[in-house]
Enzyme design. Sequence first.
Site, mmCIF file in Angstrom:
data_model
loop_
_atom_site.group_PDB
_atom_site.id
_atom_site.type_symbol
_atom_site.label_atom_id
_atom_site.label_comp_id
_atom_site.label_asym_id
_atom_site.label_seq_id
_atom_site.Cartn_x
_atom_site.Cartn_y
_atom_site.Cartn_z
ATOM 1 N N GLU A 129 4.022 -10.731 14.892
ATOM 2 C CA GLU A 129 3.396 -11.172 16.143
ATOM 3 C C GLU A 129 3.905 -12.575 16.488
ATOM 4 O O GLU A 129 4.269 -12.858 17.636
ATOM 5 C CB GLU A 129 1.875 -11.171 15.955
ATOM 6 C CG GLU A 129 1.128 -11.204 17.265
ATOM 7 C CD GLU A 129 -0.384 -11.175 17.028
ATOM 8 O OE1 GLU A 129 -1.113 -11.260 18.005
ATOM 9 O OE2 GLU A 129 -0.808 -11.076 15.853
ATOM 10 N N ARG A 187 0.822 -1.220 0.000
ATOM 11 C CA ARG A 187 0.000 0.000 0.000
ATOM 12 C C ARG A 187 0.852 1.264 0.000
ATOM 13 O O ARG A 187 0.416 2.311 -0.491
ATOM 14 C CB ARG A 187 -0.977 -0.003 1.162
ATOM 15 C CG ARG A 187 -2.156 -0.957 0.949
ATOM 16 C CD ARG A 187 -3.159 -0.848 2.075
ATOM 17 N NE ARG A 187 -2.576 -1.282 3.320
ATOM 18 C CZ ARG A 187 -2.788 -2.458 3.896
ATOM 19 N NH1 ARG A 187 -3.608 -3.332 3.341
ATOM 20 N NH2 ARG A 187 -2.205 -2.768 5.024
#
Lengths: 177, 177
Positions: free
Chosen positions: B97, B60
């Site tokens: 994560e 993006r």
Amino acid sequence: MPELLKSKIRTIPHWPKQGIMFRDITTLLKDAHGFNHMINLLTERYAGKKIDVVAGIESRGFIMGAALAHRLGIGFVPIRKKGKLPAEVVSEEYDLEYGKDRIEVHKDAITKGMKVLLVDDLLATGGTSAAAANLIKKLGGEVFECCFVVDLPELGGKKKLEQKGYKVFNLVEFEGE
Amino acid sequence: MPELLKSKIRTIPHWPKQGIMFRDITTLLKDAHGFNHMINLLTERYAGKKIDVVAGIESRGFIMGAALAHRLGIGFVPIRKKGKLPAEVVSEEYDLEYGKDRIEVHKDAITKGMKVLLVDDLLATGGTSAAAANLIKKLGGEVFECCFVVDLPELGGKKKLEQKGYKVFNLVEFEGE
């Protein structure tokens, strides 16, 4: 002059595998004059054509697609690989050399009757672009043209897209050189 | 007015998983006025600052990074996920994560002393941006600023980047709303 653009595209032999001459546009993009010239040429072609939105194919198509959309004063719609878009999508399968893959676009990104310019960096076999064009049509959009920086004519993508009724434009082409 | 931009960003609750409020900028990008306004605001901030190149983080970050680079009349450098760039790269690991990932940039994309504007759509924990900034420094570039459309202050990314000595700018922010 597309020759200027072509001279700034680097060829990487045997990437991603033996026998492939990879046309690397990053050397064009990083060059202020080259990048500017590329977007100027595309803007000249598409300005005043009443295009509603530019759809760019992930991820190199985002680069020229977004810059061009901005120059045309219109919005930008990303066509992404499967599972990347968070809202409701339409999805289209296409063939890879081995197996299949999917691309997707948000259902509310394109509405009936919109004139959509489809943009990607490079046209090879045309499988991804044909799938992307199908997504636009599924949502009722009109594919104004399929626009690429580079075409590799030997791979037949332009012929394939034209046979499906799409207009195709590219700035430069490479034969097996 | 960043409020206009914020009003055009859609929130998708529980995506990609339970508990995450995903800030979806595709609704801003497809909007001609919103996309144009976003790039105008960034251009006003960075014009005349003698920035040499915009580096955008896949994928993006390619969208606003490329449009902004074009407006500034400079080149664009893609910072990509591992294995996507065909020439020689420098690589930087960062924590996810669960586990780790890598981002890469071409070694010849940035040269010593270049002023580089780092662009991505969203700042969360800052792991990817810090790794991208490190890549720029490894090549001798100077990170002029780290620029985002959206900051999520609760996730601490801005503080993390500032502690490492980087300037950080964002157009809008979302608290847990």
